[in-house]
Design an enzyme around this catalytic site. Sequence first.
Site, PDB file in Angstrom:
ATOM      1  N   ASN A   1     -66.944  -4.970  23.854  1.00 62.58           N
ATOM      2  CA  ASN A   1     -67.956  -5.410  22.883  1.00 62.58           C
ATOM      3  C   ASN A   1     -67.291  -6.172  21.734  1.00 62.58           C
ATOM      4  O   ASN A   1     -66.230  -5.760  21.254  1.00 62.58           O
ATOM      5  CB  ASN A   1     -68.643  -4.138  22.342  1.00 62.58           C
ATOM      6  CG  ASN A   1     -69.906  -4.399  21.556  1.00 62.58           C
ATOM      7  OD1 ASN A   1     -70.814  -5.072  22.033  1.00 62.58           O
ATOM      8  ND2 ASN A   1     -69.980  -3.865  20.341  1.00 62.58           N
TER       9      ASN A   1
ATOM     10  N   HIS B   1     -74.335 -10.821  15.423  1.00 55.02           N
ATOM     11  CA  HIS B   1     -74.678 -10.777  13.997  1.00 55.02           C
ATOM     12  C   HIS B   1     -74.708 -12.235  13.541  1.00 55.02           C
ATOM     13  O   HIS B   1     -73.668 -12.823  13.275  1.00 55.02           O
ATOM     14  CB  HIS B   1     -73.631  -9.981  13.208  1.00 55.02           C
ATOM     15  CG  HIS B   1     -73.551  -8.547  13.644  1.00 55.02           C
ATOM     16  ND1 HIS B   1     -74.558  -7.650  13.411  1.00 55.02           N
ATOM     17  CD2 HIS B   1     -72.585  -7.858  14.297  1.00 55.02           C
ATOM     18  CE1 HIS B   1     -74.225  -6.461  13.889  1.00 55.02           C
ATOM     19  NE2 HIS B   1     -73.032  -6.558  14.447  1.00 55.02           N
TER      20      HIS B   1
ATOM     21  N   GLU C   1     -75.918  -5.844  19.138  1.00 49.96           N
ATOM     22  CA  GLU C   1     -76.052  -5.471  17.716  1.00 49.96           C
ATOM     23  C   GLU C   1     -76.787  -6.579  16.953  1.00 49.96           C
ATOM     24  O   GLU C   1     -76.357  -6.992  15.874  1.00 49.96           O
ATOM     25  CB  GLU C   1     -74.680  -5.255  17.075  1.00 49.96           C
ATOM     26  CG  GLU C   1     -73.809  -4.266  17.795  1.00 49.96           C
ATOM     27  CD  GLU C   1     -72.479  -3.991  17.084  1.00 49.96           C
ATOM     28  OE1 GLU C   1     -72.298  -4.415  15.926  1.00 49.96           O
ATOM     29  OE2 GLU C   1     -71.620  -3.341  17.711  1.00 49.96           O
TER      30      GLU C   1
HETATM   31  C1  XIL Z   1     -71.558  -0.851  10.981  1.00 52.84           C
HETATM   32  C2  XIL Z   1     -72.602   0.161  10.552  1.00 52.84           C
HETATM   33  O1  XIL Z   1     -73.880  -0.363  10.774  1.00 52.84           O
HETATM   34  C3  XIL Z   1     -72.408   0.494   9.085  1.00 52.84           C
HETATM   35  O2  XIL Z   1     -73.300   1.535   8.686  1.00 52.84           O
HETATM   36  C4  XIL Z   1     -70.969   0.925   8.840  1.00 52.84           C
HETATM   37  O3  XIL Z   1     -70.766   1.150   7.460  1.00 52.84           O
HETATM   38  C5  XIL Z   1     -70.002  -0.109   9.345  1.00 52.84           C
HETATM   39  O4  XIL Z   1     -70.269  -0.380  10.706  1.00 52.84           O
HETATM   40  N1  XIL Z   1     -69.719  -4.138  14.416  1.00 52.84           N
HETATM   41  C6  XIL Z   1     -69.873  -2.911  15.041  1.00 52.84           C
HETATM   42  C7  XIL Z   1     -70.687  -1.852  14.403  1.00 52.84           C
HETATM   43  O5  XIL Z   1     -69.412  -2.752  16.179  1.00 52.84           O
HETATM   44  O6  XIL Z   1     -70.214  -0.579  14.707  1.00 52.84           O
HETATM   45  C8  XIL Z   1     -70.768  -2.046  12.908  1.00 52.84           C
HETATM   46  O7  XIL Z   1     -71.657  -1.075  12.364  1.00 52.84           O
HETATM   47  C9  XIL Z   1     -71.196  -3.460  12.574  1.00 52.84           C
HETATM   48  C10 XIL Z   1     -70.209  -4.463  13.112  1.00 52.84           C
END
Ligand code: XIL
Length: 364
Positions: free
Chosen positions: A186, A223, A253
């Site tokens: 991932n 993201h 995500e």
């Molecule tokens: C983020 C969470 O949403 C937050 O609450 C935490 O403080 C930090 O991590 N990539 C990932 C996720 O794989 O696990 C992350 O999640 C966001 C970026």
Amino acid sequence: MHLHAYLLIPLFLPGVSAQLNHYAQAAGLKFFGTAVDNGALGNAAYMAIARDADEFGSVTPANGQKWANTEASRGSFGFGMGDAVAAVAGERLMRCHTLVWHNQLPGWVNSIFSRSDMESVITTHITNVMNHYKGQCYSWDVVNEAVEDDGSFRQSPMFRAMGEDFIAHSFKVAASVDPAAKLYYNDFNIERYINDKIRAVRALVSRAQAAGARIDGIGMQDHARVGSAQSQKELTDTMEFFAEVVDELAYTEVDIRHTRLPVGDEEREQQARDYVEMVRACLAVEKCVGITVWDFADQYSWIPNEFPGEGEACLFDRNLQKKPAYHSVLSVLQSAAAERTAAPEITATATTLETVATADPAGK
Ligand code: XIL
């Protein structure tokens, strides 16, 4: 003909509570899911949506299964946070997240330098966490974010101690502990158009597989930013590139943030278009099994903490009102579901035309 009309009825009955996941599944995906964090569990209005299997068919603990929250000190395991979110998933799927990652890693792992020590620490961690959730995870993000944007390896404690072998090792342990779980690599910024990072990820997955590891899927975090998110064509090309080495792909995500706040109607419409490109891309690629949003409501999004001044990245606003992006995504899923239901008719027509064409040489 009659049969098709009949099949369409249940999808469009007014008043039927059928939402994102319902139509995603009707359109051929395995799930439309969401991350849920522990801080949201006490919000009844939020939880009513999070628990609705028609809305979300898969749940991912946003933080509860991470190393810092499962093995804060060496050899001592705790699953309270992850279990609380697993209880919300109930009978639904879980995309479990994540086993080996450089962030939210307890300090003690940072002070491990020898290959053999790191190898056994990874084995112990994966074995205990996966055993605890065995049978509950549709998939596991086994290794998260091992590559930098320029395609080089991230200098994580795991890489420092073992070189890239930590990747194959992690997947081998994972496959032996829960053979039924789909095992994913991932990462972020790999949902874009084929770039150095995307090439590096595919290459590392191939090398780990050649070294005997089973890697079933590549998870694209996605993201993204409103107005600079990729088009469906770019996203699809990237997925086809990955599909040459794995059986499954997923958007894992998704959030699409505004880079300037507050926003007006035009920006909200742009966000809706950006979400739609991603959904269409997943629907267009056979191996894309599902979409997970990194929370569905703005007040629980990680974006404002991580990127100050940016946000409102989710499908629902802070008042749990559906945004244009929600309605657009739903409508794309509904159309895809309707097309799929009607598909046998289209195929039959195509076959008939082909038969006629073949039978009539003059028509060639
Ligand atoms: C983020 C969470 O949403 C937050 O609450 C935490 O403080 C930090 O991590 N990539 C990932 C996720 O794989 O696990 C992350 O999640 C966001 C970026």
